[in-house]
Design an enzyme around this catalytic site. Structure first.
Site, mmCIF file in Angstrom:
data_model
loop_
_atom_site.group_PDB
_atom_site.id
_atom_site.type_symbol
_atom_site.label_atom_id
_atom_site.label_comp_id
_atom_site.label_asym_id
_atom_site.label_seq_id
_atom_site.Cartn_x
_atom_site.Cartn_y
_atom_site.Cartn_z
ATOM 1 N N ASN A 181 17.076 0.978 49.631
ATOM 2 C CA ASN A 181 17.366 2.425 49.758
ATOM 3 C C ASN A 181 17.381 3.120 48.256
ATOM 4 O OD1 ASN A 181 18.176 5.119 49.978
ATOM 5 N ND2 ASN A 181 19.967 5.017 50.912
ATOM 6 N N LYS A 212 17.394 5.957 47.222
ATOM 7 C CA LYS A 212 18.048 6.943 46.916
ATOM 8 C C LYS A 212 16.979 8.095 46.194
ATOM 9 C CE LYS A 212 22.220 4.998 47.813
ATOM 10 N NZ LYS A 212 23.779 4.928 47.701
ATOM 11 N N SER A 244 27.372 -1.690 47.380
ATOM 12 C CA SER A 244 27.490 -2.486 46.350
ATOM 13 C C SER A 244 27.275 -4.034 46.370
ATOM 14 C CB SER A 244 29.059 -2.707 45.578
ATOM 15 O OG SER A 244 29.381 -1.300 45.345
ATOM 16 N N HIS A 247 23.153 8.514 56.778
ATOM 17 C CA HIS A 247 23.661 7.848 55.607
ATOM 18 C C HIS A 247 24.855 8.582 55.056
ATOM 19 C CE1 HIS A 247 24.298 6.461 51.448
ATOM 20 N NE2 HIS A 247 23.702 5.286 51.656
HETATM 21 P P1 13P Z 1 24.962 0.883 46.520
HETATM 22 O O1 13P Z 1 24.183 -0.636 46.820
HETATM 23 O O2 13P Z 1 24.359 1.274 45.132
HETATM 24 O O3 13P Z 1 26.360 0.907 46.437
HETATM 25 O O4 13P Z 1 24.429 1.827 47.826
HETATM 26 C C1 13P Z 1 24.610 1.360 49.061
HETATM 27 C C2 13P Z 1 23.961 2.387 49.930
HETATM 28 O O5 13P Z 1 24.351 3.604 50.104
HETATM 29 C C3 13P Z 1 22.596 1.740 50.624
HETATM 30 O O6 13P Z 1 22.385 2.913 51.343
#
Ligand code: 13P
Length: 246
Positions: free
Chosen positions: A9, A11, A208, A95
Protein backbone atom coordinates in the site's frame (compact mmCIF):
# COMPACT_ATOMS: atom_id res chain seq x y z
CA UNK A 1 -3.28 -24.47 2.48
CA UNK A 2 -4.08 -20.82 1.85
CA UNK A 3 -1.82 -19.03 -0.60
CA UNK A 4 0.13 -16.19 1.03
CA UNK A 5 -0.45 -12.69 -0.26
CA UNK A 6 1.71 -9.60 0.23
CA UNK A 7 0.17 -6.27 -0.75
CA UNK A 8 2.07 -3.00 -1.04
CA UNK A 9 0.00 0.00 0.00
CA UNK A 10 2.00 2.93 -1.28
CA UNK A 11 -0.47 5.43 0.20
CA UNK A 12 0.17 8.98 -1.09
CA UNK A 13 3.77 8.27 -2.04
CA UNK A 14 5.62 7.73 -5.30
CA UNK A 15 6.66 9.55 -8.43
CA UNK A 16 6.98 8.43 -12.02
CA UNK A 17 10.71 8.06 -11.59
CA UNK A 18 10.69 6.37 -8.18
CA UNK A 19 7.91 3.95 -9.13
CA UNK A 20 9.86 2.86 -12.15
CA UNK A 21 13.10 2.21 -10.33
CA UNK A 22 11.33 0.56 -7.39
CA UNK A 23 9.35 -1.86 -9.53
CA UNK A 24 12.16 -2.58 -11.96
CA UNK A 25 14.50 -3.44 -9.15
CA UNK A 26 11.82 -5.56 -7.44
CA UNK A 27 11.00 -7.40 -10.67
CA UNK A 28 14.62 -8.45 -11.13
CA UNK A 29 14.33 -10.48 -7.95
CA UNK A 30 10.78 -11.68 -8.34
CA UNK A 31 11.87 -15.26 -8.99
CA UNK A 32 13.19 -15.41 -5.42
CA UNK A 33 9.65 -14.90 -4.08
CA UNK A 34 8.39 -18.44 -4.04
CA UNK A 35 5.56 -18.62 -1.56
CA UNK A 36 3.50 -15.48 -2.01
CA UNK A 37 1.37 -13.65 -4.51
CA UNK A 38 2.38 -10.00 -4.63
CA UNK A 39 0.20 -7.00 -5.44
CA UNK A 40 0.88 -3.26 -5.53
CA UNK A 41 -1.66 -0.54 -4.72
CA UNK A 42 -0.35 2.81 -5.96
CA UNK A 43 -2.09 6.14 -5.97
CA UNK A 44 -4.77 6.19 -8.69
CA UNK A 45 -2.73 8.45 -10.95
CA UNK A 46 0.01 5.83 -11.26
CA UNK A 47 -2.21 2.85 -12.06
CA UNK A 48 -1.47 3.03 -15.77
CA UNK A 49 2.26 3.22 -15.12
CA UNK A 50 2.16 0.36 -12.63
CA UNK A 51 0.10 -1.80 -14.97
CA UNK A 52 2.57 -1.11 -17.81
CA UNK A 53 5.47 -2.11 -15.54
CA UNK A 54 3.82 -5.22 -14.15
CA UNK A 55 2.01 -6.59 -17.20
CA UNK A 56 3.50 -9.94 -18.15
CA UNK A 57 4.74 -10.62 -14.61
CA UNK A 58 2.94 -12.67 -11.97
CA UNK A 59 2.35 -9.50 -9.95
CA UNK A 60 -1.05 -7.83 -9.79
CA UNK A 61 -2.21 -4.38 -8.72
CA UNK A 62 -5.13 -2.58 -7.16
CA UNK A 63 -6.59 0.70 -5.96
CA UNK A 64 -6.35 2.15 -2.46
CA UNK A 65 -10.00 3.16 -2.30
CA UNK A 66 -13.06 3.47 -4.52
CA UNK A 67 -16.36 5.29 -4.63
CA UNK A 68 -19.55 3.64 -3.42
CA UNK A 69 -21.27 5.24 -6.44
CA UNK A 70 -21.32 3.89 -9.99
CA UNK A 71 -20.58 7.12 -11.86
CA UNK A 72 -21.78 10.68 -12.16
CA UNK A 73 -21.26 14.05 -10.53
CA UNK A 74 -18.90 13.04 -7.71
CA UNK A 75 -15.88 15.27 -8.16
CA UNK A 76 -12.61 13.64 -7.18
CA UNK A 77 -14.01 10.12 -6.83
CA UNK A 78 -12.91 6.97 -8.65
CA UNK A 79 -15.33 4.18 -9.50
CA UNK A 80 -14.99 0.42 -9.39
CA UNK A 81 -15.36 0.19 -13.16
CA UNK A 82 -12.56 2.70 -13.64
CA UNK A 83 -10.30 0.50 -11.54
CA UNK A 84 -11.33 -2.47 -13.65
CA UNK A 85 -10.49 -0.48 -16.76
CA UNK A 86 -6.92 -0.25 -15.52
CA UNK A 87 -6.66 -3.96 -14.84
CA UNK A 88 -6.95 -3.82 -11.07
CA UNK A 89 -7.51 -7.12 -9.30
CA UNK A 90 -7.86 -5.68 -5.79
CA UNK A 91 -9.07 -2.58 -4.03
CA UNK A 92 -8.42 -1.64 -0.42
CA UNK A 93 -11.56 -0.61 1.48
CA UNK A 94 -11.89 0.81 4.98
CA UNK A 95 -8.24 1.55 5.58
CA UNK A 96 -7.95 3.18 9.00
CA UNK A 97 -6.63 6.35 7.37
CA UNK A 98 -9.92 6.56 5.44
CA UNK A 99 -11.94 5.75 8.55
CA UNK A 100 -10.07 8.07 10.93
CA UNK A 101 -8.96 10.98 8.72
CA UNK A 102 -11.89 11.07 6.31
CA UNK A 103 -14.66 9.89 8.59
CA UNK A 104 -15.64 6.75 6.69
CA UNK A 105 -18.29 4.85 8.62
CA UNK A 106 -18.70 1.09 8.83
CA UNK A 107 -21.74 1.46 6.58
CA UNK A 108 -19.86 3.41 3.91
CA UNK A 109 -17.05 0.86 3.99
CA UNK A 110 -19.61 -1.91 3.54
CA UNK A 111 -21.15 -0.07 0.57
CA UNK A 112 -17.70 0.26 -1.00
CA UNK A 113 -17.03 -3.42 -0.37
CA UNK A 114 -20.27 -4.30 -2.16
CA UNK A 115 -19.50 -2.00 -5.08
CA UNK A 116 -16.05 -3.51 -5.50
CA UNK A 117 -17.41 -7.04 -5.60
CA UNK A 118 -20.19 -6.19 -8.00
CA UNK A 119 -17.56 -4.90 -10.43
CA UNK A 120 -15.46 -8.04 -10.08
CA UNK A 121 -12.76 -6.53 -7.87
CA UNK A 122 -11.52 -8.33 -4.77
CA UNK A 123 -11.92 -6.00 -1.80
CA UNK A 124 -9.18 -5.97 0.81
CA UNK A 125 -11.24 -5.05 3.86
CA UNK A 126 -9.21 -3.37 6.59
CA UNK A 127 -10.25 -3.72 10.21
CA UNK A 128 -8.50 -2.84 13.43
CA UNK A 129 -8.73 -1.03 16.73
CA UNK A 130 -7.37 2.25 18.08
CA UNK A 131 -4.89 2.21 20.96
CA UNK A 132 -7.50 3.33 23.49
CA UNK A 133 -9.85 0.60 22.30
CA UNK A 134 -7.13 -2.02 22.77
CA UNK A 135 -6.32 -0.68 26.22
CA UNK A 136 -10.01 -0.79 27.13
CA UNK A 137 -10.20 -4.45 26.07
CA UNK A 138 -12.43 -3.55 23.12
CA UNK A 139 -10.38 -5.02 20.28
CA UNK A 140 -12.65 -7.96 19.52
CA UNK A 141 -15.82 -5.86 19.75
CA UNK A 142 -14.43 -3.29 17.34
CA UNK A 143 -13.31 -5.86 14.80
CA UNK A 144 -16.58 -7.73 15.12
CA UNK A 145 -18.58 -4.54 14.51
CA UNK A 146 -16.48 -3.65 11.45
CA UNK A 147 -17.00 -7.13 10.01
CA UNK A 148 -20.68 -7.16 10.87
CA UNK A 149 -21.38 -4.11 8.69
CA UNK A 150 -20.18 -6.05 5.66
CA UNK A 151 -21.79 -9.34 6.66
CA UNK A 152 -25.16 -7.65 7.26
CA UNK A 153 -25.10 -5.99 3.85
CA UNK A 154 -23.53 -8.67 1.70
CA UNK A 155 -23.87 -11.91 3.62
CA UNK A 156 -21.20 -14.10 5.12
CA UNK A 157 -20.47 -15.89 1.87
CA UNK A 158 -19.31 -12.63 0.27
CA UNK A 159 -16.24 -12.70 2.48
CA UNK A 160 -15.15 -15.82 0.62
CA UNK A 161 -14.31 -13.59 -2.31
CA UNK A 162 -12.42 -10.98 -0.35
CA UNK A 163 -9.26 -10.48 1.66
CA UNK A 164 -9.27 -9.17 5.21
CA UNK A 165 -6.42 -7.09 6.58
CA UNK A 166 -6.10 -6.75 10.33
CA UNK A 167 -4.33 -3.47 10.94
CA UNK A 168 -4.23 -2.29 14.54
CA UNK A 169 -4.29 1.48 14.17
CA UNK A 170 -1.65 1.97 16.86
CA UNK A 171 0.81 -0.11 14.84
CA UNK A 172 0.45 1.77 11.54
CA UNK A 173 3.44 3.90 10.65
CA UNK A 174 4.55 3.99 14.28
CA UNK A 175 7.30 1.38 14.23
CA UNK A 176 5.28 -0.40 16.95
CA UNK A 177 4.30 -3.82 15.61
CA UNK A 178 1.79 -6.08 17.27
CA UNK A 179 3.65 -9.08 18.63
CA UNK A 180 3.14 -12.19 16.53
CA UNK A 181 0.94 -13.60 19.30
CA UNK A 182 -1.16 -10.43 19.62
CA UNK A 183 -1.74 -10.45 15.87
CA UNK A 184 -2.41 -14.19 15.79
CA UNK A 185 -5.03 -13.87 18.52
CA UNK A 186 -7.03 -11.32 16.52
CA UNK A 187 -6.59 -13.24 13.26
CA UNK A 188 -7.91 -16.38 14.91
CA UNK A 189 -10.81 -14.36 16.30
CA UNK A 190 -11.62 -13.04 12.81
CA UNK A 191 -11.50 -16.55 11.40
CA UNK A 192 -13.97 -17.69 14.03
CA UNK A 193 -16.37 -14.95 12.93
CA UNK A 194 -16.60 -15.96 9.31
CA UNK A 195 -18.18 -19.41 9.41
CA UNK A 196 -17.89 -21.56 6.37
CA UNK A 197 -15.46 -19.31 4.49
CA UNK A 198 -12.90 -19.46 7.33
CA UNK A 199 -10.64 -22.05 5.73
CA UNK A 200 -10.14 -20.20 2.47
CA UNK A 201 -10.18 -16.58 3.68
CA UNK A 202 -6.81 -14.84 3.45
CA UNK A 203 -6.25 -12.66 6.51
CA UNK A 204 -3.31 -10.29 6.21
CA UNK A 205 -1.55 -8.42 8.99
CA UNK A 206 -0.59 -4.77 8.56
CA UNK A 207 1.19 -2.31 10.82
CA UNK A 208 4.94 -1.65 10.80
CA UNK A 209 5.81 -4.90 9.03
CA UNK A 210 9.51 -4.80 8.13
CA UNK A 211 12.11 -7.13 6.73
CA UNK A 212 13.22 -7.80 10.29
CA UNK A 213 9.86 -8.88 11.74
CA UNK A 214 8.00 -10.33 8.76
CA UNK A 215 9.11 -13.93 9.17
CA UNK A 216 7.92 -14.28 12.76
CA UNK A 217 4.56 -12.72 11.92
CA UNK A 218 4.05 -14.89 8.84
CA UNK A 219 4.95 -17.99 10.84
CA UNK A 220 1.71 -17.66 12.81
CA UNK A 221 -0.97 -20.10 11.65
CA UNK A 222 -3.70 -17.55 10.91
CA UNK A 223 -1.53 -14.85 9.33
CA UNK A 224 -1.64 -15.33 5.57
CA UNK A 225 0.58 -12.45 4.53
CA UNK A 226 0.82 -8.70 4.94
CA UNK A 227 -0.44 -5.29 3.92
CA UNK A 228 2.71 -3.25 3.84
CA UNK A 229 3.00 0.54 4.00
CA UNK A 230 6.36 2.24 4.56
CA UNK A 231 8.52 -0.82 3.91
CA UNK A 232 6.89 -1.37 0.51
CA UNK A 233 8.53 1.83 -0.74
CA UNK A 234 11.99 0.29 -0.52
CA UNK A 235 12.70 -2.51 -2.98
CA UNK A 236 15.08 -4.40 -0.67
CA UNK A 237 12.81 -4.28 2.37
CA UNK A 238 9.76 -5.23 0.36
CA UNK A 239 11.62 -8.12 -1.23
CA UNK A 240 12.74 -9.42 2.16
CA UNK A 241 9.14 -9.27 3.37
CA UNK A 242 7.86 -11.13 0.29
CA UNK A 243 10.57 -13.77 0.68
CA UNK A 244 9.54 -14.29 4.30
CA UNK A 245 6.09 -15.54 3.28
CA UNK A 246 5.54 -19.22 3.89
P1 13P B 1 3.05 0.74 7.74
O1 13P B 1 3.58 -0.55 7.19
O2 13P B 1 3.78 1.95 7.21
O3 13P B 1 2.94 0.72 9.24
O4 13P B 1 1.56 0.90 7.19
C1 13P B 1 0.69 -0.17 7.31
C2 13P B 1 -0.52 0.12 6.52
O5 13P B 1 -1.30 0.99 6.86
C3 13P B 1 -0.74 -0.64 5.28
O6 13P B 1 -2.01 -0.41 4.79
Amino acid sequence: MRQSLIVANWKMNGSIQNNQSLLNSFKQNLASVQHADVAVCPSFVYLQQVSDLLKGTVMTWGGQDLSQQNNGAFTGEVSANMLRDFGCKYVIVGHSERRCLYGESDQLVADKFAKAQSAGLIPILCVGELLEQREAGETENVVKRQLAAVINLQGLASLGNSVIAYEPVWAIGTGKTATPQEAQDVHAFIRRQVGEVAEKLQILYGGSVKGSNAAELFAMPDIDGGLIGGASLKADDFLTICQAAR
